[in-house]
Motif scaffolding. Structure first.
Motif, PDB file in Angstrom:
ATOM      1  N   SER A  69       5.167   8.791   9.606  1.00  0.00           N
ATOM      2  CA  SER A  69       6.359   8.915  10.446  1.00  0.00           C
ATOM      3  C   SER A  69       5.911   9.095  11.896  1.00  0.00           C
ATOM      4  CB  SER A  69       7.202  10.107  10.001  1.00  0.00           C
ATOM      5  OG  SER A  69       6.522  11.314  10.299  1.00  0.00           O
ATOM      6  N   ALA A  70       6.863   9.107  12.805  1.00  0.00           N
ATOM      7  CA  ALA A  70       6.551   9.304  14.226  1.00  0.00           C
ATOM      8  C   ALA A  70       5.979  10.693  14.474  1.00  0.00           C
ATOM      9  CB  ALA A  70       7.799   9.085  15.072  1.00  0.00           C
ATOM     10  N   GLN A  71       6.258  11.632  13.590  1.00  0.00           N
ATOM     11  CA  GLN A  71       5.751  12.998  13.719  1.00  0.00           C
ATOM     12  C   GLN A  71       4.367  13.154  13.102  1.00  0.00           C
ATOM     13  OE1 GLN A  71       8.873  12.327  12.352  1.00  0.00           O
ATOM     14  NE2 GLN A  71       9.885  12.653  14.307  1.00  0.00           N
ATOM     15  N   GLY A  72       3.825  12.093  12.507  1.00  0.00           N
ATOM     16  CA  GLY A  72       2.498  12.149  11.913  1.00  0.00           C
ATOM     17  C   GLY A  72       2.486  12.563  10.458  1.00  0.00           C
ATOM     18  N   ILE A  73       3.634  12.608   9.819  1.00  0.00           N
ATOM     19  CA  ILE A  73       3.723  12.985   8.405  1.00  0.00           C
ATOM     20  C   ILE A  73       3.442  11.754   7.550  1.00  0.00           C
ATOM     21  CG2 ILE A  73       5.244  13.864   6.591  1.00  0.00           C
ATOM     22  CD1 ILE A  73       6.808  15.272   8.873  1.00  0.00           C
ATOM     23  N   GLN A  74       2.522  11.892   6.598  1.00  0.00           N
ATOM     24  CA  GLN A  74       2.199  10.780   5.713  1.00  0.00           C
ATOM     25  C   GLN A  74       3.332  10.567   4.722  1.00  0.00           C
ATOM     26  OE1 GLN A  74      -1.770  10.698   4.045  1.00  0.00           O
ATOM     27  NE2 GLN A  74      -0.984   9.803   2.168  1.00  0.00           N
ATOM     28  N   LEU A  75       3.882   9.344   4.698  1.00  0.00           N
ATOM     29  CA  LEU A  75       5.013   9.022   3.829  1.00  0.00           C
ATOM     30  C   LEU A  75       4.598   8.235   2.594  1.00  0.00           C
ATOM     31  CD1 LEU A  75       7.492   7.945   6.640  1.00  0.00           C
ATOM     32  CD2 LEU A  75       7.346  10.165   5.512  1.00  0.00           C
ATOM     33  N   LYS A  76       3.628   7.343   2.749  1.00  0.00           N
ATOM     34  CA  LYS A  76       3.143   6.513   1.634  1.00  0.00           C
ATOM     35  C   LYS A  76       1.648   6.322   1.775  1.00  0.00           C
ATOM     36  CE  LYS A  76       7.000   3.515   0.426  1.00  0.00           C
ATOM     37  NZ  LYS A  76       7.179   3.767  -0.979  1.00  0.00           N
ATOM     38  N   ASN A  77       0.979   6.210   0.624  1.00  0.00           N
ATOM     39  CA  ASN A  77      -0.435   5.877   0.587  1.00  0.00           C
ATOM     40  C   ASN A  77      -0.623   4.957  -0.612  1.00  0.00           C
ATOM     41  OD1 ASN A  77      -3.195   5.681   0.579  1.00  0.00           O
ATOM     42  ND2 ASN A  77      -3.550   7.869   0.827  1.00  0.00           N
ATOM     43  N   LEU A  78      -0.869   3.673  -0.332  1.00  0.00           N
ATOM     44  CA  LEU A  78      -0.956   2.670  -1.386  1.00  0.00           C
ATOM     45  C   LEU A  78      -2.339   2.040  -1.405  1.00  0.00           C
ATOM     46  CD1 LEU A  78       2.365   0.792  -0.541  1.00  0.00           C
ATOM     47  CD2 LEU A  78       2.052   2.491  -2.325  1.00  0.00           C
ATOM     48  N   LYS A  79      -2.909   1.896  -2.591  1.00  0.00           N
ATOM     49  CA  LYS A  79      -4.135   1.122  -2.753  1.00  0.00           C
ATOM     50  C   LYS A  79      -3.706  -0.285  -3.134  1.00  0.00           C
ATOM     51  CE  LYS A  79      -8.547   0.891  -5.039  1.00  0.00           C
ATOM     52  NZ  LYS A  79      -9.460   1.478  -6.001  1.00  0.00           N
ATOM     53  N   VAL A  80      -4.142  -1.273  -2.350  1.00  0.00           N
ATOM     54  CA  VAL A  80      -3.672  -2.646  -2.544  1.00  0.00           C
ATOM     55  C   VAL A  80      -4.862  -3.594  -2.646  1.00  0.00           C
ATOM     56  CG1 VAL A  80      -1.505  -2.207  -1.334  1.00  0.00           C
ATOM     57  CG2 VAL A  80      -3.449  -3.074  -0.066  1.00  0.00           C
ATOM     58  N   THR A  81      -4.558  -4.835  -2.974  1.00  0.00           N
ATOM     59  CA  THR A  81      -5.543  -5.911  -2.979  1.00  0.00           C
ATOM     60  C   THR A  81      -5.051  -6.994  -2.026  1.00  0.00           C
ATOM     61  OG1 THR A  81      -4.430  -6.987  -4.833  1.00  0.00           O
ATOM     62  CG2 THR A  81      -6.221  -5.464  -5.369  1.00  0.00           C
ATOM     63  N   ASN A  82      -5.842  -8.051  -1.882  1.00  0.00           N
ATOM     64  CA  ASN A  82      -5.394  -9.166  -1.053  1.00  0.00           C
ATOM     65  C   ASN A  82      -4.098  -9.723  -1.624  1.00  0.00           C
ATOM     66  OD1 ASN A  82      -7.562  -8.931   0.640  1.00  0.00           O
ATOM     67  ND2 ASN A  82      -8.586 -10.786  -0.051  1.00  0.00           N
ATOM     68  N   GLY A  83      -3.233 -10.179  -0.752  1.00  0.00           N
ATOM     69  CA  GLY A  83      -1.936 -10.699  -1.161  1.00  0.00           C
ATOM     70  C   GLY A  83      -0.837  -9.995  -0.378  1.00  0.00           C
ATOM     71  N   THR A  84       0.391 -10.119  -0.852  1.00  0.00           N
ATOM     72  CA  THR A  84       1.540  -9.527  -0.179  1.00  0.00           C
ATOM     73  C   THR A  84       1.969  -8.264  -0.901  1.00  0.00           C
ATOM     74  OG1 THR A  84       2.266 -11.715   0.521  1.00  0.00           O
ATOM     75  CG2 THR A  84       3.875  -9.949   0.654  1.00  0.00           C
ATOM     76  N   THR A  85       2.122  -7.195  -0.114  1.00  0.00           N
ATOM     77  CA  THR A  85       2.568  -5.907  -0.656  1.00  0.00           C
ATOM     78  C   THR A  85       3.900  -5.543  -0.021  1.00  0.00           C
ATOM     79  OG1 THR A  85       0.274  -5.198  -0.870  1.00  0.00           O
ATOM     80  CG2 THR A  85       1.960  -3.482  -0.937  1.00  0.00           C
ATOM     81  N   PRO A  86       4.968  -5.360  -0.814  1.00  0.00           N
ATOM     82  CA  PRO A  86       6.247  -4.935  -0.237  1.00  0.00           C
ATOM     83  C   PRO A  86       6.259  -3.423  -0.042  1.00  0.00           C
ATOM     84  CG  PRO A  86       6.501  -5.334  -2.570  1.00  0.00           C
ATOM     85  CD  PRO A  86       5.074  -5.677  -2.234  1.00  0.00           C
ATOM     86  N   ILE A  87       6.888  -2.996   1.037  1.00  0.00           N
ATOM     87  CA  ILE A  87       7.082  -1.571   1.305  1.00  0.00           C
ATOM     88  C   ILE A  87       8.567  -1.351   1.527  1.00  0.00           C
ATOM     89  CG2 ILE A  87       6.594   0.342   2.861  1.00  0.00           C
ATOM     90  CD1 ILE A  87       3.902  -0.925   3.423  1.00  0.00           C
ATOM     91  N   ASP A  88       9.176  -0.504   0.693  1.00  0.00           N
ATOM     92  CA  ASP A  88      10.597  -0.212   0.791  1.00  0.00           C
ATOM     93  C   ASP A  88      10.799   0.932   1.783  1.00  0.00           C
ATOM     94  OD1 ASP A  88      13.299   0.001   0.417  1.00  0.00           O
ATOM     95  OD2 ASP A  88      13.157   0.966  -1.537  1.00  0.00           O
ATOM     96  N   MET A  89      11.490   0.654   2.891  1.00  0.00           N
ATOM     97  CA  MET A  89      11.726   1.660   3.920  1.00  0.00           C
ATOM     98  C   MET A  89      13.193   2.060   3.998  1.00  0.00           C
ATOM     99  SD  MET A  89       9.067   0.474   6.863  1.00  0.00           S
ATOM    100  CE  MET A  89       9.383   1.929   7.802  1.00  0.00           C
TER     101      MET A  89
END
Length: 115
Positions: A69-89
């Protein structure tokens, strides 16, 4: 009572929206180079759905996407591979966010705006 006015003209607009110019151009994706990898993030600004596309590089490196977030709070941490990863905001309020992409020992940060 009307000052210097000598006549009054009322213009009625129809409810047809053909005279209104609509912005149909989609925003360009953010493109970032991270070593041998190419990172595309789109759409930015977003209204809720965000896509992170990672191509190139070695498959042996761990790739992590971290959303702050803008305040520096971690909201998501995802381990991904090559390709497209969707992030729901959709759950987050409008504002700006930092998207950190870590691939091996390389790091890049991108500013994401949610409307």
């Amino acid at each position: 009572n009307a000052g210097n006015r000598i006549s009054r003209k009322i213009v009625l607009l129809s409810s047809n929206s053909t005279h209104v110019k609509k912005d149909t151009i989609a925003p360009a994706p953010i493109e970032e180079q991270l070593g041998d990898r190419k990172i595309l993030v789109y759409p930015n600004p977003t209204k809720g759905a965000l896509a992170v596309e990672i191509t190139g590089g070695s498959d042996k490196d761990d790739i992590h996407i971290v959303l702050f977030s803008a305040q520096g709070i971690q909201l998501k941490n995802l381990k991904v591979t090559n390709g497209t990863t969707p992030i729901d905001m959709h759950l987050y309020p409008p504002g700006w966010f930092i998207l950190r992409v870590l691939a091996g020992d390389k790091v890049t940060e991108l500013k994401i705006i949610k409307q």
